[in-house]
Write a protein that holds these residues in place. Structure first.
Motif, PDB file in Angstrom:
ATOM      1  N   THR A 138       0.853  -1.200   0.000  1.00 39.50           N
ATOM      2  CA  THR A 138       0.000   0.000   0.000  1.00 39.50           C
ATOM      3  C   THR A 138       0.884   1.244   0.000  1.00 39.50           C
ATOM      4  OG1 THR A 138      -1.599  -1.214   1.343  1.00 39.50           O
ATOM      5  CG2 THR A 138      -1.879   1.188   1.229  1.00 39.50           C
ATOM      6  N   ARG A 139       0.683   2.111  -0.963  1.00 37.15           N
ATOM      7  CA  ARG A 139       1.510   3.325  -1.062  1.00 37.15           C
ATOM      8  C   ARG A 139       0.984   4.433  -0.144  1.00 37.15           C
ATOM      9  NH1 ARG A 139       4.901   2.976  -6.014  1.00 37.15           N
ATOM     10  NH2 ARG A 139       5.326   0.762  -5.882  1.00 37.15           N
ATOM     11  N   ARG A 140       1.856   5.359   0.218  1.00 35.65           N
ATOM     12  CA  ARG A 140       1.457   6.554   0.965  1.00 35.65           C
ATOM     13  C   ARG A 140       0.619   7.406   0.016  1.00 35.65           C
ATOM     14  NH1 ARG A 140      -0.279   9.186   4.584  1.00 35.65           N
ATOM     15  NH2 ARG A 140       0.893  10.358   6.132  1.00 35.65           N
ATOM     16  N   ASN A 141      -0.178   8.314   0.598  1.00 35.55           N
ATOM     17  CA  ASN A 141      -1.044   9.166  -0.224  1.00 35.55           C
ATOM     18  C   ASN A 141      -0.269   9.919  -1.289  1.00 35.55           C
ATOM     19  OD1 ASN A 141      -3.464   8.718   1.089  1.00 35.55           O
ATOM     20  ND2 ASN A 141      -2.991  10.230   2.666  1.00 35.55           N
ATOM     21  N   ILE A 142      -0.917  10.116  -2.421  1.00 30.36           N
ATOM     22  CA  ILE A 142      -0.344  10.971  -3.455  1.00 30.36           C
ATOM     23  C   ILE A 142      -0.571  12.412  -2.990  1.00 30.36           C
ATOM     24  CG2 ILE A 142      -0.523  11.684  -5.873  1.00 30.36           C
ATOM     25  CD1 ILE A 142      -1.722   8.895  -6.418  1.00 30.36           C
ATOM     26  N   TYR A 181       9.652   5.498  -4.068  1.00 29.67           N
ATOM     27  CA  TYR A 181      10.752   5.828  -3.150  1.00 29.67           C
ATOM     28  C   TYR A 181      10.284   5.568  -1.716  1.00 29.67           C
ATOM     29  CZ  TYR A 181      12.774   8.060  -7.195  1.00 29.67           C
ATOM     30  OH  TYR A 181      13.271   8.278  -8.441  1.00 29.67           O
ATOM     31  N   ILE A 182      11.262   5.330  -0.832  1.00 31.13           N
ATOM     32  CA  ILE A 182      10.918   5.147   0.574  1.00 31.13           C
ATOM     33  C   ILE A 182      10.305   6.448   1.090  1.00 31.13           C
ATOM     34  CG2 ILE A 182      11.834   4.715   2.907  1.00 31.13           C
ATOM     35  CD1 ILE A 182      12.090   2.204   1.141  1.00 31.13           C
ATOM     36  N   ALA A 183       9.141   6.359   1.729  1.00 29.33           N
ATOM     37  CA  ALA A 183       8.477   7.570   2.233  1.00 29.33           C
ATOM     38  C   ALA A 183       8.567   7.621   3.757  1.00 29.33           C
ATOM     39  CB  ALA A 183       7.031   7.619   1.751  1.00 29.33           C
ATOM     40  N   GLU A 184       7.789   6.806   4.431  1.00 33.85           N
ATOM     41  CA  GLU A 184       7.773   6.797   5.895  1.00 33.85           C
ATOM     42  C   GLU A 184       7.038   5.550   6.340  1.00 33.85           C
ATOM     43  OE1 GLU A 184       5.414  10.010   7.541  1.00 33.85           O
ATOM     44  OE2 GLU A 184       3.934   9.862   5.940  1.00 33.85           O
ATOM     45  N   CYS A 185       6.849   5.420   7.652  1.00 32.83           N
ATOM     46  CA  CYS A 185       6.088   4.276   8.156  1.00 32.83           C
ATOM     47  C   CYS A 185       4.646   4.712   8.401  1.00 32.83           C
ATOM     48  CB  CYS A 185       6.736   3.749   9.422  1.00 32.83           C
ATOM     49  SG  CYS A 185       8.314   2.974   9.066  1.00 32.83           S
ATOM     50  N   GLU A 195      27.643   5.085   5.469  1.00 34.95           N
ATOM     51  CA  GLU A 195      29.002   5.623   5.609  1.00 34.95           C
ATOM     52  C   GLU A 195      29.040   6.851   6.513  1.00 34.95           C
ATOM     53  OE1 GLU A 195      29.855   5.948   1.493  1.00 34.95           O
ATOM     54  OE2 GLU A 195      30.136   3.777   1.279  1.00 34.95           O
ATOM     55  N   GLY A 196      28.394   6.729   7.657  1.00 37.46           N
ATOM     56  CA  GLY A 196      28.440   7.781   8.671  1.00 37.46           C
ATOM     57  C   GLY A 196      27.516   8.952   8.431  1.00 37.46           C
ATOM     58  N   LYS A 197      26.762   8.913   7.318  1.00 36.28           N
ATOM     59  CA  LYS A 197      25.846  10.025   7.006  1.00 36.28           C
ATOM     60  C   LYS A 197      24.395   9.591   7.205  1.00 36.28           C
ATOM     61  CE  LYS A 197      28.448  12.368   3.423  1.00 36.28           C
ATOM     62  NZ  LYS A 197      28.654  12.374   1.994  1.00 36.28           N
ATOM     63  N   LEU A 198      23.586  10.538   7.682  1.00 34.14           N
ATOM     64  CA  LEU A 198      22.158  10.255   7.827  1.00 34.14           C
ATOM     65  C   LEU A 198      21.437  10.675   6.558  1.00 34.14           C
ATOM     66  CD1 LEU A 198      21.118  11.701  11.307  1.00 34.14           C
ATOM     67  CD2 LEU A 198      21.145   9.313  10.621  1.00 34.14           C
ATOM     68  N   VAL A 199      20.504   9.852   6.122  1.00 25.60           N
ATOM     69  CA  VAL A 199      19.660  10.227   4.984  1.00 25.60           C
ATOM     70  C   VAL A 199      18.211   9.984   5.388  1.00 25.60           C
ATOM     71  CG1 VAL A 199      19.263  10.026   2.502  1.00 25.60           C
ATOM     72  CG2 VAL A 199      21.471   9.329   3.447  1.00 25.60           C
ATOM     73  N   THR A 200      17.369  10.966   5.089  1.00 21.46           N
ATOM     74  CA  THR A 200      15.935  10.827   5.362  1.00 21.46           C
ATOM     75  C   THR A 200      15.159  11.388   4.172  1.00 21.46           C
ATOM     76  OG1 THR A 200      14.267  11.104   7.111  1.00 21.46           O
ATOM     77  CG2 THR A 200      15.609  13.033   6.634  1.00 21.46           C
ATOM     78  N   PRO A 201      14.012  10.786   3.840  1.00 21.98           N
ATOM     79  CA  PRO A 201      13.269  11.291   2.675  1.00 21.98           C
ATOM     80  C   PRO A 201      12.836  12.752   2.865  1.00 21.98           C
ATOM     81  CG  PRO A 201      12.444   9.143   3.351  1.00 21.98           C
ATOM     82  CD  PRO A 201      13.383   9.599   4.427  1.00 21.98           C
ATOM     83  N   ASN A 230      16.996  13.357   1.166  1.00 23.44           N
ATOM     84  CA  ASN A 230      17.091  12.906  -0.219  1.00 23.44           C
ATOM     85  C   ASN A 230      16.252  11.647  -0.432  1.00 23.44           C
ATOM     86  OD1 ASN A 230      17.973  13.081  -2.829  1.00 23.44           O
ATOM     87  ND2 ASN A 230      20.148  13.000  -2.312  1.00 23.44           N
ATOM     88  N   ILE A 231      15.780  11.495  -1.662  1.00 21.56           N
ATOM     89  CA  ILE A 231      15.019  10.287  -1.963  1.00 21.56           C
ATOM     90  C   ILE A 231      15.971   9.087  -2.033  1.00 21.56           C
ATOM     91  CG2 ILE A 231      13.037  11.312  -3.159  1.00 21.56           C
ATOM     92  CD1 ILE A 231      14.539  10.884  -5.790  1.00 21.56           C
ATOM     93  N   PHE A 232      15.452   7.928  -1.638  1.00 22.28           N
ATOM     94  CA  PHE A 232      16.221   6.692  -1.814  1.00 22.28           C
ATOM     95  C   PHE A 232      15.256   5.524  -1.992  1.00 22.28           C
ATOM     96  CE2 PHE A 232      15.962   7.540   2.778  1.00 22.28           C
ATOM     97  CZ  PHE A 232      15.540   6.334   3.312  1.00 22.28           C
ATOM     98  N   THR A 233      15.796   4.430  -2.485  1.00 21.46           N
ATOM     99  CA  THR A 233      14.962   3.277  -2.835  1.00 21.46           C
ATOM    100  C   THR A 233      15.071   2.177  -1.772  1.00 21.46           C
ATOM    101  OG1 THR A 233      16.811   2.298  -3.969  1.00 21.46           O
ATOM    102  CG2 THR A 233      15.357   3.682  -5.312  1.00 21.46           C
TER     103      THR A 233
END
Ligand code: PMP
Length: 290
Positions: A138-142, A181-185, A195-201, A230-233
Motif C-alpha cells: 500500500t503506497r502513501r497518499n499521493i 521511493y521510501i516515504a515513511e512508516c 558511511e556515517g551520514k544520515l539520509v531521510t526522505p 534525499n530520496i532513496f529506494t
C-alpha cells in the motif's frame, strides 16, 4: 489515572466522552489531529505541534474553535486535572455536526477534543534489538490528492499498510511514495545511515513533516553528523548500515530487519544509539511546564 476528557468545551468522564454520529470527522474523516508527549511534567515541543495543527486545519479550511493560547492552556489544564506528568496527548479537531451530505458548509461548529492518557510504547528491549518491519504494498497518499503534511483523520491507507504488517506478525510497515521511493512508516518517519551520514526522505516526497524527525535533524547537526534529505529506494535501505524510525510515541527506535534482510549488524547501530540517547536527554530537560 486519566479520567477527564475535554469535549465540546467541557470536561466529561472518559467513559462518557462522546461525539455525534453526524460529526463529519466520524462520517468522512473530515478533521485533523495531533499526538504530543509530556515528559516529567513538561510538554515536549508543544508550540511546534500546535503550529502543525494550525497548518493542517488551515489546509482543510477548518477553523479551530480556540485561540492557540487558549488551546495551550486547556492542554496543560487537562494534564493537571488528570494528574499526569508523563503522558500522551491527543488533540482532535473535526468539522463537527452536519447533515449526511459532504458539504462542510453545513457544519457550523468544529468539534475540539483533548484526550490525555498514559503512554503505551514498544518494550525497552526493542530499542536494543530493533524492529523487524516490511515494506508494504500500500503506497502513501499521493500529495496531489491528499497532502501528507495534513495530519488528517484519514489514515486508511496507513491502516491498510499496518494490516499488511500485522499479517506478517510485524509491528510496523514502511510505505513507499507513489513513485516507489521510501516515504515513511504508518506512524513514524524513517532515517538510514550510510558511511556515517544520515539520509531521510524529503517532505516533498509525500510524508508527514514529523516533529521528532526535525528534532533528530537538529541533534545530528549539533553533533556534527551530516544529514541529507534525499530520496532513496528499497535497495539503498536494504544495503544501509543502520536504519531507525522517529515519532512522538516511538521516539527514536532502531530497525534491524526489513523484508527479511538484516540491516547492518542486526542490532542498534552506534549512530542510532547516540541519537536515541541525545533525544532522551533532550526530552528530560526541555518543554513547556505543566
Ligand atoms: N508519519 C506519520 C504518518 C505519523 O502519523 C507520525 C506520527 N504523528 C509521524 C510520521 C511522526 O511524527 P511526529 O514525530 O511528529 O510524531
Amino acid at each position: 489515572m486519566s479520567k477527564w476528557v475535554y469535549v465540546s468545551g467541557e470536561y466529561v468522564l472518559k467513559d462518557e466522552a462522546k461525539v455525534s454520529v453526524f460529526d463529519h470527522g466520524f462520517l468522512y474523516g473530515d478533521g485533523v489531529f495531533e499526538g504530543i508527549r509530556a515528559y516529567g511534567g513538561r510538554v515536549f515541543r508543544l508550540d511546534e505541534h500546535l503550529q502543525r495543527l494550525w497548518e493542517s486545519a488551515k489546509a482543510i479550511c477548518l477553523e479551530i474553535p480556540l485561540s492557540r493560547g487558549q488551546l495551550k492552556e486547556k492542554i496543560l489544564e487537562s494534564l493537571r486535572k488528570n494528574e499526569l506528568k508523563d503522558a500522551y496527548i491527543r488533540l482532535v479537531v473535526s468539522r463537527g455536526k452536519g447533515d449526511l451530505g459532504l458539504d462542510p458548509g453545513k457544519c457550523p461548529q468544529a468539534e475540539l477534543i483533548i484526550i490525555t492518557d498514559k503512554i503505551s510504547i514498544y518494550p525497552e528491549e526493542l530499542y536494543e534489538k530493533g524492529l523487524e518491519v516490511i515494506i508494504a504494498s500500500t503506497r502513501r497518499n499521493i500529495p496531489s490528492a491528499l497532502n501528507c503534511r495534513i495530519k488528517s483523520l484519514n489514515y486508511l491507507n496507513n491502516i491498510l499498510a499496518k494490516i499488511e504488517a500485522n499479517r506478517e506478525g510485524m509491528p510496523e510497515a514502511i510505505m513507499l511514495s507513489k513513485d516507489g521511493y521510501i516515504a515513511e512508516c504508518t506512524g513514524d518517519n524513517i532515517f538510514i545511515v550510510k558511511e556515517g551520514k544520515l539520509v531521510t526522505p524529503p517532505v516533498w516526497v509525500g510524508i508527514l513533516s514529523g516533529i521528532t524527525r526535525d528534532v533528530v535533524i537538529e541533534i545530528a547537526q549539533k553533533e556534527g553528523i551530516s544529514v541529507e534529505e534525499n530520496i532513496f529506494t528499497s535497495f539503498a535501505l536494504y544495503n544501509s548500515d543502520e536504519c531507525f524510525l522517529t515519532g512522538t510515541a516511538a521516539e527514536v527506535i532502531p530497525v534491524t530487519r526489513v523484508d527479511g534482510r538484516t540491516i547492518g549488524k542486526g542490532v542498534a547501530g552506534p549512530l542510532t544509539k547516540r541519537l536515541m540517547e541525545r533525544f532522551r536527554q533532550l526530552t528530560q530537560v526541555e518543554g513547556t511546564p505543566i
